[in-house]
Design a protein around this motif. Structure first.
Motif, mmCIF file in Angstrom:
data_model
loop_
_atom_site.group_PDB
_atom_site.id
_atom_site.type_symbol
_atom_site.label_atom_id
_atom_site.label_comp_id
_atom_site.label_asym_id
_atom_site.label_seq_id
_atom_site.Cartn_x
_atom_site.Cartn_y
_atom_site.Cartn_z
ATOM 1 N N GLY A 44 -39.598 20.081 -65.347
ATOM 2 C CA GLY A 44 -40.616 19.344 -66.346
ATOM 3 C C GLY A 44 -41.775 20.198 -66.567
ATOM 4 O O GLY A 44 -42.697 19.724 -66.719
ATOM 5 N N THR A 45 -41.789 21.463 -66.071
ATOM 6 C CA THR A 45 -42.834 22.462 -66.250
ATOM 7 C C THR A 45 -43.334 23.065 -67.396
ATOM 8 O O THR A 45 -44.261 23.459 -67.734
ATOM 9 N N GLY A 46 -42.474 22.801 -68.561
ATOM 10 C CA GLY A 46 -42.416 23.493 -69.853
ATOM 11 C C GLY A 46 -42.067 24.742 -69.884
ATOM 12 O O GLY A 46 -42.237 25.609 -70.915
ATOM 13 N N MET A 47 -41.385 25.134 -68.602
ATOM 14 C CA MET A 47 -41.067 26.594 -68.497
ATOM 15 C C MET A 47 -39.698 26.570 -68.019
ATOM 16 O O MET A 47 -39.342 25.854 -66.845
ATOM 17 N N ILE A 48 -38.542 27.611 -68.317
ATOM 18 C CA ILE A 48 -37.645 27.368 -67.790
ATOM 19 C C ILE A 48 -37.376 28.819 -66.676
ATOM 20 O O ILE A 48 -37.443 29.966 -67.145
ATOM 21 N N THR A 49 -37.129 28.449 -65.333
ATOM 22 C CA THR A 49 -36.915 29.590 -64.477
ATOM 23 C C THR A 49 -35.376 30.319 -64.572
ATOM 24 O O THR A 49 -34.565 29.466 -65.203
ATOM 25 N N LEU A 50 -35.350 31.167 -63.845
ATOM 26 C CA LEU A 50 -34.014 32.066 -63.764
ATOM 27 C C LEU A 50 -33.074 30.941 -63.485
ATOM 28 O O LEU A 50 -32.146 30.864 -63.972
ATOM 29 N N GLU A 51 -33.288 30.389 -62.204
ATOM 30 C CA GLU A 51 -32.336 29.375 -61.636
ATOM 31 C C GLU A 51 -31.789 28.233 -62.864
ATOM 32 O O GLU A 51 -30.882 27.926 -62.747
ATOM 33 N N GLU A 52 -33.031 27.685 -63.320
ATOM 34 C CA GLU A 52 -32.538 26.675 -64.261
ATOM 35 C C GLU A 52 -31.653 27.252 -65.383
ATOM 36 O O GLU A 52 -30.787 26.481 -65.780
ATOM 37 N N MET A 53 -32.095 28.412 -66.051
ATOM 38 C CA MET A 53 -31.180 28.862 -66.997
ATOM 39 C C MET A 53 -30.045 29.250 -66.486
ATOM 40 O O MET A 53 -28.746 28.685 -67.193
ATOM 41 N N SER A 73 -33.157 39.170 -70.952
ATOM 42 C CA SER A 73 -33.391 39.559 -72.249
ATOM 43 C C SER A 73 -34.310 38.703 -73.059
ATOM 44 O O SER A 73 -35.188 38.944 -73.782
ATOM 45 N N VAL A 74 -34.277 37.399 -72.732
ATOM 46 C CA VAL A 74 -35.200 36.363 -73.423
ATOM 47 C C VAL A 74 -36.418 36.345 -72.940
ATOM 48 O O VAL A 74 -37.539 36.025 -73.668
ATOM 49 N N ASN A 75 -36.599 36.734 -71.555
ATOM 50 C CA ASN A 75 -37.830 36.598 -70.768
ATOM 51 C C ASN A 75 -38.574 37.998 -71.485
ATOM 52 O O ASN A 75 -39.043 38.752 -70.426
ATOM 53 N N GLN A 76 -38.976 37.944 -72.603
ATOM 54 C CA GLN A 76 -39.723 39.097 -73.255
ATOM 55 C C GLN A 76 -41.213 39.516 -72.647
ATOM 56 O O GLN A 76 -41.312 40.851 -72.646
ATOM 57 N N ASP A 77 -41.892 38.744 -71.879
ATOM 58 C CA ASP A 77 -43.203 39.237 -71.165
ATOM 59 C C ASP A 77 -43.001 39.329 -69.864
ATOM 60 O O ASP A 77 -43.956 39.624 -69.110
ATOM 61 N N ARG A 78 -41.761 39.416 -69.459
ATOM 62 C CA ARG A 78 -41.287 39.790 -68.068
ATOM 63 C C ARG A 78 -42.239 38.824 -66.815
ATOM 64 O O ARG A 78 -42.468 39.343 -65.885
ATOM 65 N N THR A 79 -42.135 37.826 -67.079
ATOM 66 C CA THR A 79 -42.553 36.702 -66.092
ATOM 67 C C THR A 79 -41.420 36.208 -65.132
ATOM 68 O O THR A 79 -40.497 36.520 -65.586
ATOM 69 N N SER A 80 -41.826 35.130 -64.398
ATOM 70 C CA SER A 80 -40.733 34.565 -63.918
ATOM 71 C C SER A 80 -40.154 33.253 -64.648
ATOM 72 O O SER A 80 -39.321 32.774 -63.948
ATOM 73 N N TYR A 81 -40.277 33.288 -65.659
ATOM 74 C CA TYR A 81 -39.992 32.122 -66.680
ATOM 75 C C TYR A 81 -39.796 32.454 -68.037
ATOM 76 O O TYR A 81 -40.251 33.194 -68.531
#
Length: 178
Positions: A44-53, A73-81
């Motif tokens: 429920g953070t409003g962001m999806i982590t690699l594990e969640e996806m 590929s979806v993680n355009q800004d190269r963050t961890s979510y």
């Protein structure tokens, strides 16, 4: 899932334009995508982590390897979510964005200074510090057909429509539904 599978094959400018379009879509047009995002966002953070996806896509029958590739590929800004806007850009159906008005609106959103061109400075201003100079240069290169250092509306429209048969099929499907 099909839109997610196709997302890695899109160019940087196509992905960036889809984010601009996703940001401006009315809530009623994306309600099912919002529900999918909420289902995947387990903490429920409003962001999806690699594990969640990965977990969400594997539940839908995708391999772990493909799910990880899609996350990258979806993680355009190269963050961890993956942010909500990134998720929308990757999952929205072509029929949502494949209209002249939406493509024109996306171009206008990316043309921050209303010069009639998408420039490196426009992209840096819009995308912020999360995008390196090299990534901004790659976005320009993807669509700068004339090699003049910026992207005209005509070049932008050409690149957005350059998804071959899949794009033609999407246009046909939209036309026959109307």
């Amino acid at each position: 899932l099909q839109s997610l599978r196709e997302f890695p094959s899109l160019s940087s400018i196509q992905r960036t334009a889809l984010e601009a379009i996703a940001f401006s879509l009315p809530a009623k047009e994306i309600s099912s995508l919002r529900a999918a995002f909420i289902r995947m966002d387990k903490d429920g953070t409003g962001m999806i982590t690699l594990e969640e996806m990965r977990d969400g896509l594997v539940e839908e029958g995708m391999s772990e390897e493909e799910a990880c590739k899609i996350f990258e590929s979806v993680n355009q800004d190269r963050t961890s979510y993956v942010s909500y806007t990134e998720f929308l850009a990757a999952t929205m159906s072509k029929r949502l964005y494949l209209t002249q008005n939406r493509l024109n609106s996306a171009f206008d959103a990316l043309d921050v200074d209303a010069s009639g061109f998408i420039t490196r400075n426009n992209l840096r201003e819009l995308l912020g510090d999360d995008f390196s100079k090299e990534r901004v240069d790659a976005i320009i290169r993807d669509a700068d057909i004339r090699n003049d250092g910026h992207i005209s509306r005509e070049e932008f429209m050409h690149v957005m429509a350059s998804q071959g048969e899949q794009m033609i099929e999407a246009v046909h499907a939209v036309a026959t539904e109307a």
